[in-house]
Design an enzyme around this catalytic site. Sequence first.
Site, PDB file in Angstrom:
ATOM      1  N   HIS A 105       0.857  -1.195   0.000  1.00 22.21           N
ATOM      2  CA  HIS A 105       0.000   0.000   0.000  1.00 22.21           C
ATOM      3  C   HIS A 105       0.890   1.242   0.000  1.00 22.21           C
ATOM      4  CE1 HIS A 105      -2.869   3.054   1.197  1.00 22.21           C
ATOM      5  NE2 HIS A 105      -3.814   2.218   0.802  1.00 22.21           N
ATOM      6  N   GLU A 175      -4.140   1.807  -7.245  1.00 22.70           N
ATOM      7  CA  GLU A 175      -4.504   2.924  -6.376  1.00 22.70           C
ATOM      8  C   GLU A 175      -3.613   4.120  -6.708  1.00 22.70           C
ATOM      9  OE1 GLU A 175      -6.677   1.662  -2.558  1.00 22.70           O
ATOM     10  OE2 GLU A 175      -4.550   1.669  -2.138  1.00 22.70           O
TER      11      GLU A 175
HETATM   12  P1  13P Z   1      -9.789   6.247   0.296  1.00 18.96           P
HETATM   13  O1  13P Z   1     -10.893   5.368  -0.257  1.00 18.96           O
HETATM   14  O2  13P Z   1     -10.081   6.793   1.639  1.00 18.96           O
HETATM   15  O3  13P Z   1      -9.351   7.291  -0.698  1.00 18.96           O
HETATM   16  O4  13P Z   1      -8.523   5.286   0.530  1.00 18.96           O
HETATM   17  C1  13P Z   1      -8.161   4.415  -0.482  1.00 18.96           C
HETATM   18  C2  13P Z   1      -7.192   3.451   0.057  1.00 18.96           C
HETATM   19  O5  13P Z   1      -6.089   3.811   0.467  1.00 18.96           O
HETATM   20  C3  13P Z   1      -7.600   2.030   0.115  1.00 18.96           C
HETATM   21  O6  13P Z   1      -6.510   1.197   0.318  1.00 18.96           O
END
Ligand code: 13P
Length: 262
Positions: A105, A175
């Site tokens: 992450h 992401e």
């Molecule tokens: P948000 O949905 O709060 O933007 O966070 C995304 C995230 O980091 C999921 O791993």
Amino acid sequence: MTKRTVPLLVGNWKTTPATLVEAVKFVKTLDKKLASAKTKSLKTLPKKSYYLAAPDIFIPHLQDVATHGYIGSQNISGVSLGQETGETIPSMIISGGADFAIIGHSEVRARGETSDARAHKVALSLQSKLTTILCVGEHTRDNQGKYLAELEEDVKQTLSLVKRDLFEHLVIAYEPVWAIGGKTPASTHECFEVVIALRRALAALAGIEYAKKVHILYGGTVTTENAKSFIEEGGVDGLLIGRASQDVETFEEIILSCHKNK
Ligand code: 13P
């Protein structure tokens, strides 16, 4: 590419909630709501319809109460069994009840996780047959599309130690770092072009047949309003959800909306 029929909806709780009592209450409430929706309005809802990445210490307790979802970890360590203070390795979280783990992450990368460490974590996690969600995402975008090549390279490097017959346990979460924790998500078009790049990287690594086994998720400011559009138009098989998974009503709404009209 085979389109998955059941969306994979993963909540990333991060450092919430503050206590085990709150965490158990959340899961019990969510399960009750989903059980009721399944009997009353959404018969097609699978028995288990969500994944929750919780703080490790909560996992065994949540595993005991979660009947409608899977419980997992937000990070693991790639070090060996033995003399490493403060680390939690896959065999430990599996025996503690984890069904899956998130690795790489951006918030973990920002705290100093190296590419080498990440590659070892992914290899160890997959060797343990743990469903492994590898996160990738660019910090910023450039007009020439260099970020796409960088993402492909990141995937290839991180998976360099993994045998392709373990790809069936692999999930990749796209992401974009600029979309996490903010107000603006990627557009479904922006998401789609990255999904193609990720599939290309996976196919180059392992061949198209193995690449097809990997689920791809989108994460970054997913809300009740935009959740379904990523699955319908963004080319992903599911979502990795931060803030919107930390409120039980909002998370339930997203789960139900993504399963409607199947
Ligand atoms: P948000 O949905 O709060 O933007 O966070 C995304 C995230 O980091 C999921 O791993």
